[in-house]
Write a protein that holds these residues in place. Sequence first.
Motif, PDB file in Angstrom:
ATOM      1  N   MET A  80      34.158   5.901 -30.915  1.00  0.00           N
ATOM      2  CA  MET A  80      32.905   6.726 -31.057  1.00  0.00           C
ATOM      3  C   MET A  80      33.217   7.403 -32.471  1.00  0.00           C
ATOM      4  SD  MET A  80      32.882  10.914 -30.434  1.00  0.00           S
ATOM      5  CE  MET A  80      33.843  12.123 -32.331  1.00  0.00           C
ATOM      6  N   CYS A  81      31.872   7.380 -33.140  1.00  0.00           N
ATOM      7  CA  CYS A  81      31.976   7.185 -34.645  1.00  0.00           C
ATOM      8  C   CYS A  81      31.618   9.255 -35.326  1.00  0.00           C
ATOM      9  CB  CYS A  81      30.187   7.425 -35.231  1.00  0.00           C
ATOM     10  SG  CYS A  81      29.535   5.532 -34.784  1.00  0.00           S
ATOM     11  N   GLU A  82      32.013   9.468 -36.515  1.00  0.00           N
ATOM     12  CA  GLU A  82      31.968  10.806 -36.698  1.00  0.00           C
ATOM     13  C   GLU A  82      31.376  10.371 -37.707  1.00  0.00           C
ATOM     14  OE1 GLU A  82      35.912  12.941 -37.240  1.00  0.00           O
ATOM     15  OE2 GLU A  82      36.893  11.358 -35.768  1.00  0.00           O
ATOM     16  N   LEU A  83      30.711  12.194 -38.903  1.00  0.00           N
ATOM     17  CA  LEU A  83      29.264  13.009 -38.864  1.00  0.00           C
ATOM     18  C   LEU A  83      30.295  12.981 -40.329  1.00  0.00           C
ATOM     19  CD1 LEU A  83      26.796  13.064 -36.966  1.00  0.00           C
ATOM     20  CD2 LEU A  83      26.552  10.834 -38.506  1.00  0.00           C
ATOM     21  N   LEU A  84      29.797  13.343 -40.631  1.00  0.00           N
ATOM     22  CA  LEU A  84      30.014  14.821 -42.524  1.00  0.00           C
ATOM     23  C   LEU A  84      29.274  14.924 -43.140  1.00  0.00           C
ATOM     24  CD1 LEU A  84      32.852  16.290 -43.410  1.00  0.00           C
ATOM     25  CD2 LEU A  84      33.156  14.217 -45.238  1.00  0.00           C
ATOM     26  N   ALA A  85      28.840  16.477 -43.245  1.00  0.00           N
ATOM     27  CA  ALA A  85      27.689  17.035 -44.485  1.00  0.00           C
ATOM     28  C   ALA A  85      28.412  18.094 -45.353  1.00  0.00           C
ATOM     29  CB  ALA A  85      26.558  17.397 -43.549  1.00  0.00           C
ATOM     30  N   MET A  86      27.783  18.523 -45.988  1.00  0.00           N
ATOM     31  CA  MET A  86      28.318  19.566 -47.204  1.00  0.00           C
ATOM     32  C   MET A  86      26.808  20.089 -47.597  1.00  0.00           C
ATOM     33  SD  MET A  86      30.412  19.415 -50.854  1.00  0.00           S
ATOM     34  CE  MET A  86      28.752  18.563 -51.918  1.00  0.00           C
ATOM     35  N   SER A  87      26.754  21.265 -47.801  1.00  0.00           N
ATOM     36  CA  SER A  87      25.895  21.827 -48.642  1.00  0.00           C
ATOM     37  C   SER A  87      26.569  22.982 -49.367  1.00  0.00           C
ATOM     38  CB  SER A  87      24.655  22.593 -46.921  1.00  0.00           C
ATOM     39  OG  SER A  87      23.894  23.305 -47.729  1.00  0.00           O
ATOM     40  N   ALA A  88      25.940  23.478 -50.473  1.00  0.00           N
ATOM     41  CA  ALA A  88      26.266  23.754 -51.400  1.00  0.00           C
ATOM     42  C   ALA A  88      25.705  24.774 -52.502  1.00  0.00           C
ATOM     43  CB  ALA A  88      27.832  23.112 -52.084  1.00  0.00           C
ATOM     44  N   ASN A  89      25.690  26.087 -53.154  1.00  0.00           N
ATOM     45  CA  ASN A  89      24.492  26.514 -53.671  1.00  0.00           C
ATOM     46  C   ASN A  89      25.063  25.644 -55.310  1.00  0.00           C
ATOM     47  OD1 ASN A  89      27.584  28.280 -54.203  1.00  0.00           O
ATOM     48  ND2 ASN A  89      26.470  30.035 -54.033  1.00  0.00           N
ATOM     49  N   THR A  90      26.088  25.383 -55.602  1.00  0.00           N
ATOM     50  CA  THR A  90      26.146  25.013 -56.917  1.00  0.00           C
ATOM     51  C   THR A  90      26.873  23.219 -56.644  1.00  0.00           C
ATOM     52  OG1 THR A  90      27.436  25.426 -58.780  1.00  0.00           O
ATOM     53  CG2 THR A  90      28.284  25.857 -56.476  1.00  0.00           C
ATOM     54  N   PRO A  91      26.602  22.645 -57.598  1.00  0.00           N
ATOM     55  CA  PRO A  91      27.136  21.076 -57.591  1.00  0.00           C
ATOM     56  C   PRO A  91      28.694  21.360 -57.093  1.00  0.00           C
ATOM     57  CG  PRO A  91      25.274  21.231 -59.217  1.00  0.00           C
ATOM     58  CD  PRO A  91      26.035  22.816 -58.155  1.00  0.00           C
ATOM     59  N   THR A  92      29.054  20.479 -56.315  1.00  0.00           N
ATOM     60  CA  THR A  92      29.945  20.543 -55.977  1.00  0.00           C
ATOM     61  C   THR A  92      30.662  18.961 -55.179  1.00  0.00           C
ATOM     62  OG1 THR A  92      30.246  23.070 -54.540  1.00  0.00           O
ATOM     63  CG2 THR A  92      31.735  21.761 -53.904  1.00  0.00           C
ATOM     64  N   ASP A  93      31.862  18.816 -55.590  1.00  0.00           N
ATOM     65  CA  ASP A  93      32.228  17.618 -55.223  1.00  0.00           C
ATOM     66  C   ASP A  93      32.790  17.314 -53.815  1.00  0.00           C
ATOM     67  OD1 ASP A  93      35.312  17.512 -54.622  1.00  0.00           O
ATOM     68  OD2 ASP A  93      35.250  17.874 -56.556  1.00  0.00           O
ATOM     69  N   LEU A  94      33.235  16.317 -53.130  1.00  0.00           N
ATOM     70  CA  LEU A  94      32.769  16.301 -51.235  1.00  0.00           C
ATOM     71  C   LEU A  94      34.759  15.650 -51.363  1.00  0.00           C
ATOM     72  CD1 LEU A  94      32.216  16.586 -48.908  1.00  0.00           C
ATOM     73  CD2 LEU A  94      31.350  14.599 -48.973  1.00  0.00           C
ATOM     74  N   CYS A  95      35.297  15.446 -52.402  1.00  0.00           N
ATOM     75  CA  CYS A  95      36.354  14.642 -52.424  1.00  0.00           C
ATOM     76  C   CYS A  95      37.939  14.829 -51.284  1.00  0.00           C
ATOM     77  CB  CYS A  95      37.275  15.019 -53.879  1.00  0.00           C
ATOM     78  SG  CYS A  95      36.011  14.649 -55.186  1.00  0.00           S
ATOM     79  N   PHE A  96      38.203  16.509 -51.368  1.00  0.00           N
ATOM     80  CA  PHE A  96      38.769  16.788 -50.412  1.00  0.00           C
ATOM     81  C   PHE A  96      38.714  17.046 -49.011  1.00  0.00           C
ATOM     82  CE2 PHE A  96      40.204  20.154 -47.589  1.00  0.00           C
ATOM     83  CZ  PHE A  96      41.540  19.962 -48.123  1.00  0.00           C
ATOM     84  N   SER A  97      37.272  16.762 -48.049  1.00  0.00           N
ATOM     85  CA  SER A  97      36.754  16.059 -47.453  1.00  0.00           C
ATOM     86  C   SER A  97      36.840  15.466 -46.211  1.00  0.00           C
ATOM     87  CB  SER A  97      35.225  17.452 -46.858  1.00  0.00           C
ATOM     88  OG  SER A  97      35.481  18.494 -46.727  1.00  0.00           O
TER      89      SER A  97
END
Length: 273
Positions: free
Chosen positions: A1-18
């Motif tokens: 199974m593949c896995e997905l990840l997305a982010m939506s934010a109201n200010t420019p944010t990094d995805l490093c942690f997730s």
Amino acid sequence: MCELLAMSANTPTDLCFSFTGLARRGGEAGPHADGWGVAFYEGRGVRVFHDPGASASSRIAELVQTHPIKSEAAISHIRQANVGRISLENTHPFIRELWGRYWTFAHNGQLHGFAPRRGVYRPVGETDSEAVFCDLLNGIREAFDADTPDAQLIDAVVAACRNYARYGVINLLLSNGEWVFTFCTTRMCAITRRAPFGPARLRDADVTVDFEAETTPDDIVSVIATDPLTSDEQWDAYQPGEWRLWRKGEVVARGRETVPAHRHPAVGGSAVS
């Protein structure tokens, strides 16, 4: 199974942690070792990284984990291939231009007997996922134009997803940089972080972050994933057939479609995703 990840934010944010948590599942804490990719929107541009190898051991993935690329919308995917080549062209997310914007797409699922319509957009690789993406954009291009309201476009995307679900599992992420659209037939969950912020710990890596030290009181950051990435937060699970449209960290539209029950034992698994 593949896995997905997305982010939506109201200010420019990094995805490093997730992304660090997701990357561990790509060949270390999970079996998804057949390629990975991530797309970050920056204004009208998009910064995309792909690698057909395992994310857990990828030097490119290490860069993404440690270099804070700021974005208000991002999508990512790690692949477990059962049928089809492990190759760069088969690695999500896929990207195409429509109406002067880059559209990106990632999919978890396996479709049976699906044949895309002919049109301007054609798959480069062999996956049913890219075929669905091209079919979706061809349908949008034929029926609408750049001045079409978002609500009308999303109605068409939902209708298309309802049709794709007839052929199998269609967990997907779609973005044009302004919004992130998500559709679930089997597994997907989300979390929205806002003030007051607190610490969070990854499930698949010995990493903890104190979001209070990294944010302002006005920040809103939502993360969508196949499975929860943290062990000490409450994630909100999607229902089968549920879709949500995210903009600047908030759900701005949502609904639920009737979809066939998934009959394959590898829930959400994809032969060529």
